[in-house]
Design an enzyme around this catalytic site. Structure first.
Site, PDB file in Angstrom:
ATOM      1  CG  ASN A  86      -2.239  -1.106   1.214  1.00 59.54           C
ATOM      2  OD1 ASN A  86      -2.442  -1.192   0.200  1.00 59.54           O
ATOM      3  ND2 ASN A  86      -2.261  -1.869   2.177  1.00 59.54           N
ATOM      4  CD  GLN A  93       3.226   3.547   3.254  1.00 53.63           C
ATOM      5  OE1 GLN A  93       2.941   4.748   1.861  1.00 53.63           O
ATOM      6  NE2 GLN A  93       4.355   3.452   3.570  1.00 53.63           N
ATOM      7  CG  HIS A  99       4.590  -2.548   5.586  1.00 53.48           C
ATOM      8  ND1 HIS A  99       4.751  -1.074   5.508  1.00 53.48           N
ATOM      9  CD2 HIS A  99       3.058  -2.264   5.078  1.00 53.48           C
ATOM     10  CE1 HIS A  99       3.671  -0.316   5.673  1.00 53.48           C
ATOM     11  NE2 HIS A  99       2.201  -1.607   5.293  1.00 53.48           N
ATOM     12  CG  HIS A 101      -0.031  -5.898   3.923  1.00 55.09           C
ATOM     13  ND1 HIS A 101      -0.094  -5.916   5.285  1.00 55.09           N
ATOM     14  CD2 HIS A 101       0.598  -4.420   3.528  1.00 55.09           C
ATOM     15  CE1 HIS A 101      -0.776  -4.711   5.648  1.00 55.09           C
ATOM     16  NE2 HIS A 101       0.221  -4.121   4.584  1.00 55.09           N
TER      17      HIS A 101
HETATM   18  P1  5GP Z   1      -0.317  -0.397   5.210  1.00 52.74           P
HETATM   19  O1  5GP Z   1      -2.263  -0.043   5.916  1.00 52.74           O
HETATM   20  O2  5GP Z   1      -0.231   1.106   6.143  1.00 52.74           O
HETATM   21  O3  5GP Z   1      -0.417  -1.075   4.315  1.00 52.74           O
HETATM   22  O4  5GP Z   1      -0.657  -1.902   6.336  1.00 52.74           O
HETATM   23  C1  5GP Z   1       0.247  -1.584   8.346  1.00 52.74           C
HETATM   24  C2  5GP Z   1       0.070  -2.404   9.077  1.00 52.74           C
HETATM   25  O5  5GP Z   1       0.718  -2.699   9.780  1.00 52.74           O
HETATM   26  C3  5GP Z   1      -1.666  -2.915   9.328  1.00 52.74           C
HETATM   27  O6  5GP Z   1      -2.246  -4.144   8.673  1.00 52.74           O
HETATM   28  C4  5GP Z   1      -1.483  -3.200  10.848  1.00 52.74           C
HETATM   29  O7  5GP Z   1      -2.194  -3.807  11.173  1.00 52.74           O
HETATM   30  C5  5GP Z   1      -0.154  -3.513  10.998  1.00 52.74           C
HETATM   31  N1  5GP Z   1       0.610  -2.840  12.269  1.00 52.74           N
HETATM   32  C6  5GP Z   1       0.181  -1.736  12.541  1.00 52.74           C
HETATM   33  N2  5GP Z   1       1.022  -1.305  13.933  1.00 52.74           N
HETATM   34  C7  5GP Z   1       1.408  -2.658  14.277  1.00 52.74           C
HETATM   35  C8  5GP Z   1       2.600  -2.500  15.354  1.00 52.74           C
HETATM   36  O8  5GP Z   1       2.972  -2.603  16.379  1.00 52.74           O
HETATM   37  N3  5GP Z   1       2.862  -4.779  15.521  1.00 52.74           N
HETATM   38  C9  5GP Z   1       2.384  -5.689  14.548  1.00 52.74           C
HETATM   39  N4  5GP Z   1       2.942  -6.208  14.375  1.00 52.74           N
HETATM   40  N5  5GP Z   1       2.188  -4.714  13.052  1.00 52.74           N
HETATM   41  C10 5GP Z   1       1.323  -3.107  12.655  1.00 52.74           C
END
Ligand code: 5GP
Ligand code: ZN
Length: 113
Positions: A86, A93, A99, A101
């Site tokens: 994302n 994001q 990162h 997924h």
């Molecule tokens: P994004 O929305 O930025 O693509 O994804 C961020 C991801 O990080 C989300 O799926 C969220 O659940 C995960 N996430 C956020 N904070 C933490 C954390 O402190 N530990 C872990 N293991 N995952 C996290």
């Protein structure tokens, strides 16, 4: 970056459920899994998003790409998986440290869901 959650996870300051780690990358389980298997693969280097990847990062990003299949195999994703990035506001994001997924162990739908 001092205020970045994923840098803190990479440095071990914030605990995570690790799946794979080496000197350059880390893979750990997502806190809010969207599939039976949902892990995040990050470079330890702080790069904000795909928009911030430079030519100096091509080895690192390529390294992540070749590690995906090994991590997927380790997690038992023989039947397939989805790798998602994302980027930015429209890409939803939420953590500003690049990162990927890796999701699997269920039939994922398309358009994404
Ligand atoms: P994004 O929305 O930025 O693509 O994804 C961020 C991801 O990080 C989300 O799926 C969220 O659940 C995960 N996430 C956020 N904070 C933490 C954390 O402190 N530990 C872990 N293991 N995952 C996290
Ligand atoms: Zn960071």
């Amino acid at each position: 970056m001092s205020d970045c959650i994923f840098c803190k996870i990479a440095e071990g300051e914030i605990p995570s459920n690790k799946v794979y780690e080496d000197e350059r990358i880390l893979c750990f389980h997502d806190l809010e899994p969207q599939a039976p298997v949902h892990v995040l693969i990050i470079p330890k280097k702080h790069i904000e998003s795909m928009d911030d990847v430079g030519v100096e990062d091509q080895d690192l990003l390529g390294y992540i790409m070749i590690k995906v299949k090994d991590i997927a195999k380790e997690l038992g994703l023989e039947n397939g998986y989805r790798l998602v990035n994302n980027c930015g506001e429209d890409g939803f994001q939420t953590v500003k440290h690049i990162h990927f997924h890796l999701l699997g162990k269920r039939k994922l739908t398309w358009p994404p869901g």
